[in-house]
Scaffold this motif. Structure first.
Motif, mmCIF file in Angstrom:
data_model
loop_
_atom_site.group_PDB
_atom_site.id
_atom_site.type_symbol
_atom_site.label_atom_id
_atom_site.label_comp_id
_atom_site.label_asym_id
_atom_site.label_seq_id
_atom_site.Cartn_x
_atom_site.Cartn_y
_atom_site.Cartn_z
ATOM 1 N N LYS B 145 0.827 -1.219 0.000
ATOM 2 C CA LYS B 145 0.000 0.000 0.000
ATOM 3 C C LYS B 145 0.852 1.255 0.000
ATOM 4 N N ARG B 146 1.919 1.227 0.809
ATOM 5 C CA ARG B 146 2.755 2.423 0.910
ATOM 6 C C ARG B 146 3.440 2.736 -0.414
ATOM 7 N N LEU B 147 3.957 1.682 -1.067
ATOM 8 C CA LEU B 147 4.603 1.899 -2.357
ATOM 9 C C LEU B 147 3.596 2.469 -3.344
ATOM 10 N N GLY B 150 2.757 6.087 -2.459
ATOM 11 C CA GLY B 150 3.906 6.971 -2.642
ATOM 12 C C GLY B 150 4.209 7.220 -4.101
ATOM 13 N N VAL B 151 4.170 6.168 -4.898
ATOM 14 C CA VAL B 151 4.565 6.317 -6.298
ATOM 15 C C VAL B 151 3.542 7.185 -7.032
ATOM 16 N N ILE B 152 2.267 7.078 -6.640
ATOM 17 C CA ILE B 152 1.243 7.896 -7.304
ATOM 18 C C ILE B 152 1.404 9.368 -6.917
ATOM 19 N N ALA B 153 1.552 9.620 -5.617
ATOM 20 C CA ALA B 153 1.684 11.013 -5.174
ATOM 21 C C ALA B 153 2.923 11.660 -5.797
ATOM 22 N N ASN B 382 13.445 21.558 -5.134
ATOM 23 C CA ASN B 382 13.268 21.580 -3.684
ATOM 24 C C ASN B 382 11.803 21.842 -3.316
ATOM 25 N N MET B 383 11.214 22.821 -3.987
ATOM 26 C CA MET B 383 9.823 23.174 -3.677
ATOM 27 C C MET B 383 8.838 22.085 -4.061
ATOM 28 N N GLN B 384 9.253 21.230 -5.002
ATOM 29 C CA GLN B 384 8.379 20.129 -5.399
ATOM 30 C C GLN B 384 8.006 19.303 -4.169
ATOM 31 N N THR B 385 8.914 19.257 -3.191
ATOM 32 C CA THR B 385 8.615 18.479 -1.988
ATOM 33 C C THR B 385 7.436 19.061 -1.220
ATOM 34 N N SER B 386 7.120 20.366 -1.463
ATOM 35 C CA SER B 386 6.021 20.955 -0.698
ATOM 36 C C SER B 386 4.706 20.237 -0.998
ATOM 37 N N PHE B 387 4.662 19.501 -2.115
ATOM 38 C CA PHE B 387 3.456 18.730 -2.432
ATOM 39 C C PHE B 387 3.446 17.375 -1.746
ATOM 40 N N MET B 388 4.618 16.924 -1.311
ATOM 41 C CA MET B 388 4.729 15.550 -0.804
ATOM 42 C C MET B 388 4.956 15.466 0.687
ATOM 43 N N HIS B 389 5.278 16.611 1.306
ATOM 44 C CA HIS B 389 5.519 16.597 2.746
ATOM 45 C C HIS B 389 4.290 16.120 3.489
ATOM 46 N N PRO B 390 4.390 15.055 4.294
ATOM 47 C CA PRO B 390 3.316 14.842 5.228
ATOM 48 C C PRO B 390 3.380 15.955 6.282
ATOM 49 N N ILE B 417 7.511 9.290 1.993
ATOM 50 C CA ILE B 417 8.824 9.640 2.549
ATOM 51 C C ILE B 417 10.014 9.210 1.680
ATOM 52 N N PRO B 418 10.021 7.962 1.140
ATOM 53 C CA PRO B 418 11.166 7.627 0.279
ATOM 54 C C PRO B 418 11.310 8.594 -0.883
ATOM 55 N N PHE B 419 10.175 9.057 -1.402
ATOM 56 C CA PHE B 419 10.244 9.949 -2.556
ATOM 57 C C PHE B 419 10.717 11.336 -2.153
ATOM 58 N N VAL B 420 10.364 11.765 -0.945
ATOM 59 C CA VAL B 420 10.912 13.036 -0.450
ATOM 60 C C VAL B 420 12.440 12.915 -0.359
#
Lengths: 197, 491
Positions: B145-147, B150-153, B382-390, B417-420
């Protein structure tokens, strides 16, 4: 209070009408720009007037849509802290924000922009580019847009106070049906259900 | 009084943080902060009242800004495509194609995410489509589930970095660079990032094969010639659009604004041809475009008011002093800035970051001899992470809204998190190998490098401008003359 709420309703209707009319300019803008680009590729012809009308239209879109965006509560906020407050607390934030943030800024810019427009009208200012457009209509958009925005601010203020007084429901709750994202989700789900049959 | 004058800039910045956290719309909080401190500045004699008269001209400058015109076009195009069913078709078909591979569905999601990114530039649409179509299939066939989440987000956020993305347009505007250069510079990092996502899935299938199994034969409805035909027909429309938009921009045939308008018109024609659009959807797309343009430009108006006064109270010198005083010179600056942006991205989205933070950082970066296009791409990754940060990332939020209840919110958070982390690695790669951001031709780069090594135009000091001092002009002319001499000497 009833009279004020009536006023607020009138403002909302006015800005909804203005906003919803201005949306069409997005389409007009797209067609003009794409058309202009195609003509340029094919016939190597372009005019400054056609280029300038694009940003005239864009200025109209964002200035005239802004009051409606405020009405629909879609100007971006940082609600990390405020989002945790109950609806009444958020209404208090909006009242303070409208009185001390929105209205001073809007009125200041409105006031400062008037001489700019008057000057442009008086000297019949034209674009510096050959074949460019006359300037005052686009400059006029600035005070017009900010006047509408100030009106919308007043309307929001009335609604928040009426809410705190228990006269109306929470005005900041989204009442305009599903968002674009929700509709997309529904459309995909419907398409999948049809396929499954 | 002296103390107030001396510490105006830090006070103003501190107040800005409070104003923003107050929770009123950012655009108006920014502007109010500027006006409030502007009045104080005039009262204590630090600012000239004439400063405010520059405001309407500045706002008029925003109205007449050609670069910003690309924002409504690319938004409109993305919204139209969102509804024309391109994402669904691509996911179905590419999923069938990669299905037999271990981890195949995950590759399909990444591949489609990158393709959608190159056509739409809208994160919400990609994440929702992939969440609704691919997530159930991945779960049904036993993906972790996590993979899956994560891969979709993460793949959805590729729209942020692969051109034509909105953040690159805004970044170009704020850094005073051309959108075309920005797009070219971001292309290779975007592709490397995509490859790294794939690499992560490959590693996972090797070390934890049960996390991403292959599709069983009965799940594959299409095969052989029929599958190839479907692949061809679904791939053609997006490829045509990519050429129409990016191809014409990179080849220099069209400006980014024209490319955006052509793309939007192309998307409309495509949607009409597929009979996937009606009056209601068109109106909705226009309405969303209008509102988005309006709030984006108003943040810019707000940050213009703020910036005018902030520079007036010498805030730019204060920031410069702070950042130039960092140990480690250029590298120290980059590391601190990236950590700062990474942390701020937890609370602010990329519009706010690029309008508030970037104008403060850009002059310092320029002074340190940093190429601004490179700097912009670095910040964009760097800012791309602003979409993925929990827990505040928008991509996670969209995915949550369409994911089935069996996927827990914590699964989505852990999956991201792995993608961040991959994102952070990418930031490091760009810093260590600056060559990955390449744009323009050799002559253009050489000129830019020369400009950086030379004096460059003198920064414009508002106070002197306001007092009508003509020294400023002479200084700029002198440094231009120097630059010219350098250029000629080089030949």
């Amino acid at each position: 209070m009833t009279l004020l709420l009536k006023l607020s309703q009138l403002i909302d209707q006015l800005n909804e009408l203005v906003g919803k009319s201005a949306f069409w300019l997005v389409l007009v803008m797209t067609i003009i720009c794409a058309g202009n680009a195609s003509v340029r590729f094919m016939f190597n012809y372009s005019s400054n007037g056609l280029l300038e009308i694009q940003w005239y239209l864009f200025a109209a879109v964002f200035l005239l849509c802004s009051p409606y965006t405020l009405q629909k509560n879609e100007h971006v906020r940082i609600d990390v802290l405020a989002g945790k407050l109950p609806p009444k607390g958020q209404a208090v934030i909006d009242i303070i924000g409208t009185l001390f943030f929105l209205l001073p800024m809007v009125i200041a810019i409105l006031w400062l922009s008037l001489p700019l427009v008057a000057e442009s009208y008086k000297i019949n200012e034209m674009s510096a580019n050959a074949g460019g457009l006359i300037r005052w209509p686009v400059k006029l958009l600035l005070p017009v847009g900010f006047t509408l925005l100030a009106l919308q601010g007043i309307s929001e203020l009335i609604k928040r106070i009426a809410f705190l007084a228990g006269r109306i429901d929470d005005p900041s709750r989204k009442t305009h049906g599903p968002t674009a994202e929700e509709e997309l989700a529904a459309a995909i789900a419907a398409a999948k259900a049809k396929e499954a049959k | 009084m002296e103390w107030i004058i001396g510490n105006m800039a830090p006070m103003m910045f501190g107040a800005l943080v409070l104003f923003l956290l107050f929770g009123y719309p950012v655009a108006f909080s920014l502007a109010a902060n500027g006006i409030f401190f502007g009045i104080i500045g005039v009262q204590v004699g630090l600012l000239h009242p004439a400063l405010f008269q520059a405001l309407p001209e500045r706002i008029f400058g925003i109205m007449a800004n050609d670069t910003l015109l690309a924002i409504p076009f690319f938004t409109f195009m993305g919204l139209i495509l969102e509804r024309s069913g391109m994402a669904e078709d691509l996911l179905d078909t590419i999923g069938q194609l990669f299905g037999p591979l271990r981890g195949g569905l995950a590759y399909a999601v990444i591949f489609v995410g990158a393709l959608l990114a190159a056509t739409t530039g809208v994160v919400a649409a990609s994440v929702i489509s992939m969440g609704l179509i691919s997530l159930p299939i991945m779960l049904r066939y036993g993906y972790d589930k996590r993979l899956a989440a994560g891969v979709i987000a993460a793949s959805g956020t590729l729209a942020q970095i692969i051109p034509p993305s909105l953040v690159l347009i805004i970044m170009a505007d704020q850094l005073g660079k051309s959108v075309g250069d920005m797009y070219e510079g971001a292309m290779i990092p975007g592709l490397i990032l995509t490859a790294m996502y794939v690499g992560y899935v490959v590693l996972l299938t090797i070390f934890k094969p049960s996390a991403a199994p292959a599709l069983p034969p009965e799940a594959r409805s299409l095969r052989g010639l029929k599958l190839m035909l479907r692949v061809m027909t679904t791939l053609v429309p997006p490829l045509v659009l990519i050429f129409l938009v990016l191809g014409t921009i990179f080849l220099g045939i069209a400006t980014p604004t024209e490319g955006g308008a052509m793309g939007a018109a192309g998307a409309l024609i495509l949607a009409l041809a597929r009979k996937r659009i009606n009056f209601k959807l068109l109106k909705q797309a226009m309405e969303t475009t209008g509102k988005l343009s309006s709030f984006v430009v108003f943040i810019l108006v707000g940050s213009t008011v703020f910036g005018l006064v902030f520079r007036g109270v010498n805030g730019d010198l204060w920031v410069e002093h702070l950042l130039l005083g960092l140990p480690g010179g250029k590298l120290g600056f980059l590391i601190v800035v990236n950590i700062l942006v990474f942390l701020l991205a937890f609370f602010l989205d990329f519009f706010e970051l690029s309008f508030i933070i970037v104008p403060l950082l850009a002059p310092v970066a320029e002074k340190l001899g940093i190429d601004l296009v490179w700097f912009g791409v670095l910040l964009a990754v760097n800012m791309q992470t602003s979409f993925m940060h929990p827990p505040f990332g928008f991509a996670l939020f969209y995915l949550r809204s369409v994911a089935p209840a069996s996927v827990k919110t914590t699964d989505i958070y852990w999956g991201a998190i792995p993608f961040v982390c991959i994102q952070i690695i990418m930031v490091a790669i760009i810093i260590i190998f600056p060559g990955v951001v390449s744009y323009g031709d050799d002559a253009q780069r050489a000129a830019a490098a020369l400009e950086r090594s030379g004096e460059g135009p003198a920064p414009i000091d508002l106070n002197t401008l306001m007092q009508g001092d003509s020294n400023e002009e002479n200084k700029t002319q002198d440094s231009n003359a120097d630059l010219l001499k350098n250029l000629q000497g080089d030949k």
